[in-house]
Write an enzyme that holds these catalytic residues in place. Structure first.
Site, short mmCIF file in Angstrom:
data_model
loop_
_atom_site.label_atom_id
_atom_site.label_comp_id
_atom_site.label_asym_id
_atom_site.label_seq_id
_atom_site.Cartn_x
_atom_site.Cartn_y
_atom_site.Cartn_z
N HIS A 1 0.84 -1.21 0.00
CA HIS A 1 0.00 0.00 0.00
C HIS A 1 0.87 1.26 0.00
O HIS A 1 0.77 2.11 -0.90
CB HIS A 1 -0.91 -0.02 1.23
N GLU A 2 1.76 1.35 0.98
CA GLU A 2 2.62 2.54 1.06
C GLU A 2 3.58 2.58 -0.13
O GLU A 2 3.95 3.66 -0.60
CB GLU A 2 3.38 2.58 2.39
N HIS B 1 1.89 4.47 -2.89
CA HIS B 1 2.03 5.92 -2.66
C HIS B 1 3.46 6.37 -3.00
O HIS B 1 3.68 7.41 -3.62
CB HIS B 1 1.77 6.26 -1.19
N GLU C 1 -4.48 7.59 -3.52
CA GLU C 1 -4.95 6.35 -2.92
C GLU C 1 -5.14 5.25 -3.98
O GLU C 1 -4.98 4.07 -3.69
CB GLU C 1 -6.28 6.60 -2.18
#
Lengths: 526, 526
Positions: free
Chosen positions: B292-293, B296, B322
């Site tokens: 997830h990170e 980003h 996102e």
């Protein structure tokens, strides 16, 4: 905070609202201190940018980091030299004479004003264009130095160093001096110390050390291989942390990380960042870094937090700061009482090689005296001769009696004269230190000052607590820390370095206590 | 940098020195971009202060950190709303109409001007006193929320939340809107999206999800204990780092640490800080945070570094940002092709419990669909229902049709209606999220937008690279990253979110591709 908020409900007096309002109104001093604090908050930011750069930052972040650093520094400089600051300061203290104009100032406020004036005058004497040129020359100098050291060729560094020396001489002119241009640079690091006092001090030190080095090199000769081994980085760090907490640092208000060149960054009395370097084969390297940086950290943590933003919550000089680090690193960390306490713990953490090694051998191994080429690897006896060498060279560079291209020859000649050895190449000689590359001429003496101050303070401490060795032997490190905080840390810049030394020890700075310490310690050498 | 330095020696033209000087002179646009960059350098500083606070800072550093953060933010606000910025900007773009006034601007410069105007207008609409009041209410709200959640009592939080909702409504008034006050808040996070578009979109999504949740809860029921075990933090972090590098992050330009609430901080395209949370009993928790990170982080690293300081080097919206994180976390990180590649590696790093666990069981365990109370623990099917619930509540709070004290009742009723479960206490219901406590109303929808955008982008990617699943199966993650950079990252804020979605996918934002993805994935469920 300079003033406390009044609680109106607790007031028992019959003040009218008008007077109350006037009392509640901020004075010029309050406003000046607010501004000083606003500047210091950016000092904290700059500290974090530096710490992060040396410990955490991904390498490719270097470009934007340089810009962030410059932005914070330039913002601070603007505030420090701006109209508002100048106006407030000159209402309270005569900028020319240094006379405090307001009659309502207490002694600590007067001291803060004097320190603020001192910093302000220095800041306005260096025009932003000069600061920028200096910064660029320092950056270029650093890169040239890295390359020259790698290729062991001073000639690759000389042209940049030449520019830097010229800029340092210009800086001395801008800052002003009455006697010797080196005074102006020295004053940046050790306020109020003059070349005329430092030179004879270091000469006396040299004369006292010369025979000692010869004698102790023979007396302490010992094969130090016995303390080498394999030491896990994790265990070394853990042991370092526990020792720091034992020394009196609060685990909630500091942290310990690794860095190529260990340092201590005091962002605030409640946020101190220490670093150490881990040698997997020699745990004494990290432990001595930890105690050294721990000494700096205790100073930072011992500053009066309520005065943050004022000079009262700042370290008084590099020399005094260094005295706190060398005190823990050498006077304690190389002492027999400390190891009588700590050696059993070390043996528990690293049974190999220490279980079978008697304490006396360990003590001998960490206290051998032997001339070396590299300053940072030198023992506590020869260390100051390395500094004297650098001082002699940089003083001459600034006064113009030594040319940059003559450095290697003079370095090697001085090394031979002072320590009886000659470096095989410049990387082990005049290229070993980073300081000159970024313009830090005037800095080196503070290392020796640190050693001298430390012994002088220690002698006073020993008078106050005659049984201190027994306490250390029992692992009671708190009394020493308390004494340091009470006598040194909590004062910040209330006193100048000479005033502080006089106040704490009753005498001016002298090499005597350091020489006496060496004689006593090595007189008892096993 | 907006302009390149000209190399005078390479000039083949016959320009006179006068014209040369004029060309070399900085234009208003150059000056504006210089100032914008100076502001963004402080943005980097603010980012470091935040990152350090969540990962490294000793707890007692919190006080001075809050001051440093406020100082950096206030300095940025001053520069953004100052005379110099306003003057330069209004020379180039009409602040009222948004019409670009200079005829020499290329399309990307025009886009930068529009984004700068957008930010400037928002900044000047909120007076510093309001920003300060809001920040204080947020800090008090956070503390009240922490206490209320701990004691599971919404009533302890309600008075503060009431103040915050009032301030958010005031904020909407200050920022201005034409249709619905919620539009003003939404626009802070997802530029140009309106409530009138979002509400029907989420309604359609809800209608499509409702039967799916029921069906898949039964179809995917599976005991997930088989993936539990004991996983060393060190190995989890190491595996996470290697996966990030495989995804395309440069080890020299990022770092991964642990934090209580994982986040990604993009200080600059060349300095990205990721964090993850380690669960010693469930390695999938950290791995999904890392991906997830990592999504980003790839967005941040993919922004055009040469434009740093300009909106062209900024993420276009929270929703699009996102989408990049959820893409990697769910569309890749929960897919069978990815695990066909990655499972053997996982088995090597953690033989226990995975050697004996077939891939199909692992895949089933990480893809069970089951209504839960906690949003952050929910699967990709039920997740958006959690967001719809929050959106419905906060929209009503802002329009004034719901009172703060009615939140728990409405939360539980909506939870029952949407997911068929009722939380046993408020900490598992309306007290679970931090967002409202610091005033972040309008933020929640961007989570669902991220999921929708991700599927919509993914459908375009799949058209461009029909064999993408084979590539992922072979561990070739670079083509996806390249496509994302080429189509999304490198544009920064050149296009508004609706423009970007249209440009990349040919269609406006829609729930269709997400629903189609779920149908396809779970249609093939083993």
């Amino acid at each position: 905070m300079p003033t406390k908020k009044q609680d109106p409900t607790s007031s028992q007096t019959s003040l009218t609202n008008g007077i109350r309002r006037r009392l509640a109104k901020k004075t010029a001093y309050d406003k000046l201190l607010d501004l000083s604090k606003a500047i210091q908050v950016f000092g904290t930011i700059r500290g974090l940018l530096e710490w992060d750069q040396e410990t955490m930052m991904p390498p490719m972040g270097a470009g934007i980091r340089a810009e962030a650093f410059a932005a914070a520094a330039s913002h601070m400089h603007k505030l420090k030299t701006g109209l508002k600051f100048t106006h407030l300061l000159s209402q309270l203290i005569d900028l020319d004479s240094g006379e405090v104009l307001s009659h309502e100032m207490d002694p600590s406020q007067k001291a803060a004003l004097k320190a603020l004036r001192r910093d302000h005058l220095k800041a306005i004497k260096l025009p932003p264009s000069f600061v920028k040129t200096f910064a660029h020359a320092g950056a270029a100098g650093y890169h040239a130095w890295v390359r020259a050291r790698k290729e062991k060729k001073f000639s690759l560094f000389a042209p940049q160093l030449d520019k830097i020396v010229t800029l340092c001489r210009k800086e001395a002119d801008l800052l002003g001096y009455t006697d010797h241009p080196y005074d102006a640079l020295l004053d940046l690091y050790e306020p109020e110390l003059k070349t005329a006092e430092l030179s004879p001090l270091l000469s006396r030190l040299e004369i006292a050390l010369h025979p000692l080095v010869k004698e102790l090199t023979q007396k302490t000769a010992f094969n130090t291989d016995c303390i080498k081994g394999h030491f896990s980085a994790e265990k070394q760090l853990q042991m370092g942390k526990e020792l720091l907490y034992k020394m009196g640092l609060d685990p909630e208000a500091c942290r310990l990380d690794t860095a190529v060149h260990p340092f201590c960054s005091g962002l605030h009395p409640l946020d101190t960042r220490l670093t150490t370097r881990i040698d997997p084969h020699d745990m004494t390297s990290s432990l001595s870094s930890v105690m050294h940086e721990g000494g700096h950290a205790l100073y930072n943590a011992g500053l009066p937090e309520k005065d943050f933003g004022s000079p009262l919550c700042e370290s008084v000089s590099l020399g005094i700061d260094e005295s706190q680090s060398r005190w823990w690193e050498t006077l304690i960390g190389l002492s027999l009482p400390f190891w009588e306490y700590f050696y059993p713990q070390l043996q528990k953490v690293f049974p190999e090689p220490f279980t079978k090694l008697p304490l006396s051998d360990f003590y001998k191994a960490i206290n051998t005296v032997k001339p070396t080429f590299i300053r940072t690897e030198s023992d506590e006896v020869t260390y100051n001769l390395h500094i004297i060498l650098r001082y002699n060279l940089e003083r001459k560079l600034i006064e113009g009696s030594l040319k940059v291209k003559e450095i290697p020859e003079m370095w090697n000649a001085e090394m031979q004269r002072l320590l009886g050895i000659t470096p095989p190449s410049d990387d082990q000689g005049c290229l070993q230190d980073i300081h000159w590359s970024s313009g830090g001429l005037g800095y080196f003496p503070t290392y020796t000052l640190g050693n001298l101050y430390a012994s002088q303070f220690m002698a006073s401490f020993a008078k106050d607590r005659p049984h201190w060795e027994d306490e250390i032997r029992k692992g009671e490190l708190a009394p020493l820390r308390q004494w340091q905080k009470e006598n040194i840390h909590r004062w910040g810049r209330t006193y100048s370095p000479p005033e502080l030394v006089k106040k704490v020890t009753g005498s001016p700075l002298s090499e005597g206590p350091f020489i006496a310490y060496l004689h006593k310690k090595y007189g008892l050498f096993p």
